[in-house]
Scaffold this motif. Structure first.
Motif, PDB file in Angstrom:
ATOM      1  N   ALA A  17       0.831  -1.206   0.000  1.00 41.70           N
ATOM      2  CA  ALA A  17       0.000   0.000   0.000  1.00 41.70           C
ATOM      3  C   ALA A  17       0.871   1.264   0.000  1.00 41.70           C
ATOM      4  O   ALA A  17       0.565   2.232  -0.713  1.00 41.70           O
ATOM      5  N   ILE A  18       1.953   1.260   0.755  1.00 40.55           N
ATOM      6  CA  ILE A  18       2.866   2.406   0.754  1.00 40.55           C
ATOM      7  C   ILE A  18       3.534   2.545  -0.610  1.00 40.55           C
ATOM      8  O   ILE A  18       3.673   3.656  -1.146  1.00 40.55           O
ATOM      9  N   PHE A  19       3.921   1.418  -1.201  1.00 45.48           N
ATOM     10  CA  PHE A  19       4.537   1.448  -2.533  1.00 45.48           C
ATOM     11  C   PHE A  19       3.552   1.975  -3.573  1.00 45.48           C
ATOM     12  O   PHE A  19       3.935   2.740  -4.455  1.00 45.48           O
ATOM     13  N   ILE A  20       2.284   1.590  -3.474  1.00 46.07           N
ATOM     14  CA  ILE A  20       1.259   2.087  -4.398  1.00 46.07           C
ATOM     15  C   ILE A  20       1.109   3.599  -4.236  1.00 46.07           C
ATOM     16  O   ILE A  20       0.995   4.336  -5.212  1.00 46.07           O
ATOM     17  N   GLY A  21       1.110   4.072  -3.002  1.00 46.46           N
ATOM     18  CA  GLY A  21       1.029   5.515  -2.761  1.00 46.46           C
ATOM     19  C   GLY A  21       2.203   6.265  -3.365  1.00 46.46           C
ATOM     20  O   GLY A  21       2.037   7.348  -3.936  1.00 46.46           O
TER      21      GLY A  21
ATOM     22  N   TYR B 121       1.653   6.381  -7.137  1.00 44.14           N
ATOM     23  CA  TYR B 121       0.675   7.412  -7.491  1.00 44.14           C
ATOM     24  C   TYR B 121       1.286   8.806  -7.390  1.00 44.14           C
ATOM     25  O   TYR B 121       1.044   9.662  -8.248  1.00 44.14           O
ATOM     26  N   ALA B 122       2.075   9.042  -6.342  1.00 46.42           N
ATOM     27  CA  ALA B 122       2.711  10.356  -6.193  1.00 46.42           C
ATOM     28  C   ALA B 122       3.680  10.630  -7.339  1.00 46.42           C
ATOM     29  O   ALA B 122       3.690  11.731  -7.908  1.00 46.42           O
ATOM     30  N   ALA B 123       4.477   9.628  -7.698  1.00 46.90           N
ATOM     31  CA  ALA B 123       5.420   9.810  -8.807  1.00 46.90           C
ATOM     32  C   ALA B 123       4.676   9.989 -10.126  1.00 46.90           C
ATOM     33  O   ALA B 123       5.079  10.803 -10.968  1.00 46.90           O
ATOM     34  N   GLY B 124       3.582   9.255 -10.315  1.00 45.37           N
ATOM     35  CA  GLY B 124       2.807   9.385 -11.548  1.00 45.37           C
ATOM     36  C   GLY B 124       2.169  10.758 -11.684  1.00 45.37           C
ATOM     37  O   GLY B 124       2.203  11.360 -12.765  1.00 45.37           O
TER      38      GLY B 124
ATOM     39  N   LEU C 265       5.110   8.996 -19.534  1.00 45.91           N
ATOM     40  CA  LEU C 265       5.642   8.130 -18.480  1.00 45.91           C
ATOM     41  C   LEU C 265       4.781   8.189 -17.220  1.00 45.91           C
ATOM     42  O   LEU C 265       4.594   7.178 -16.541  1.00 45.91           O
ATOM     43  N   GLY C 266       4.256   9.360 -16.903  1.00 43.00           N
ATOM     44  CA  GLY C 266       3.373   9.486 -15.743  1.00 43.00           C
ATOM     45  C   GLY C 266       2.092   8.685 -15.912  1.00 43.00           C
ATOM     46  O   GLY C 266       1.613   8.055 -14.963  1.00 43.00           O
ATOM     47  N   ILE C 267       1.537   8.677 -17.104  1.00 43.50           N
ATOM     48  CA  ILE C 267       0.331   7.885 -17.370  1.00 43.50           C
ATOM     49  C   ILE C 267       0.626   6.405 -17.206  1.00 43.50           C
ATOM     50  O   ILE C 267      -0.176   5.657 -16.632  1.00 43.50           O
ATOM     51  N   LEU C 268       1.795   5.967 -17.681  1.00 37.69           N
ATOM     52  CA  LEU C 268       2.163   4.560 -17.537  1.00 37.69           C
ATOM     53  C   LEU C 268       2.382   4.175 -16.075  1.00 37.69           C
ATOM     54  O   LEU C 268       1.982   3.084 -15.646  1.00 37.69           O
ATOM     55  N   VAL C 269       2.996   5.048 -15.301  1.00 36.84           N
ATOM     56  CA  VAL C 269       3.206   4.767 -13.877  1.00 36.84           C
ATOM     57  C   VAL C 269       1.866   4.726 -13.144  1.00 36.84           C
ATOM     58  O   VAL C 269       1.641   3.860 -12.281  1.00 36.84           O
ATOM     59  N   LEU C 270       0.958   5.624 -13.489  1.00 35.55           N
ATOM     60  CA  LEU C 270      -0.371   5.606 -12.866  1.00 35.55           C
ATOM     61  C   LEU C 270      -1.135   4.326 -13.208  1.00 35.55           C
ATOM     62  O   LEU C 270      -1.837   3.773 -12.351  1.00 35.55           O
ATOM     63  N   SER C 271      -0.998   3.844 -14.431  1.00 35.70           N
ATOM     64  CA  SER C 271      -1.696   2.604 -14.788  1.00 35.70           C
ATOM     65  C   SER C 271      -1.105   1.415 -14.046  1.00 35.70           C
ATOM     66  O   SER C 271      -1.846   0.515 -13.623  1.00 35.70           O
ATOM     67  N   ASN C 272       0.206   1.391 -13.846  1.00 41.96           N
ATOM     68  CA  ASN C 272       0.810   0.309 -13.074  1.00 41.96           C
ATOM     69  C   ASN C 272       0.395   0.361 -11.610  1.00 41.96           C
ATOM     70  O   ASN C 272       0.176  -0.677 -10.988  1.00 41.96           O
TER      71      ASN C 272
END
Length: 117
Positions: A6-10, A13-16, A30-37
């Motif tokens: 959960a922390i890694f997902i947060g 999302y912040a990086a995306g 790249l932000g869109i791809l990180v958000l989808s992951n």
């Protein structure tokens, strides 16, 4: 283990969101791809983490305890989302290539200075 994911997902999302808010079109992609992951990981986490057998019921079994098998639906959703994400990323990269050919810039702020007619 769920807390670590959960922390890694947060963090993803912040990086995306940080990348989507940048001026370069490459960083936006790249932000869109990180958000989808990150979204794929949150769907996986919502399915629950179990150290158990696969979702196959052995032949001849009368009853199976549902707490001993993993749920296949989130895994199927993630697999579908990965395929769709691959198609979207290929489209976005082709769009970015054409965007640079027409405008000659990667910067979204310089786009208003590149009016063709």
């Amino acid at each position: 283990m769920e807390y670590v994911i959960a922390i890694f997902i947060g963090l993803l999302y912040a990086a995306g969101v940080y990348l989507v808010l940048r001026r370069s079109i490459v960083k936006v992609i790249l932000g869109i791809l990180v958000l989808s992951n990150a979204t794929n990981l949150i769907i996986f986490l919502a399915g629950g983490l179990k150290n158990s057998a696969a979702a196959f019921i052995p032949e001849g079994a009368q009853t199976v305890d549902p707490t001993t098998v993993s749920d296949p639906v989130p895994q199927a959703l993630i697999l579908t989302a990965i395929v769709i994400s691959l198609g979207i990323s290929a489209f976005l990269l082709a769009l970015k290539y054409r965007y640079f050919d027409v405008t000659g810039t990667h910067d979204l702020d310089q786009l208003k200075n590149t009016d063709q007619r």
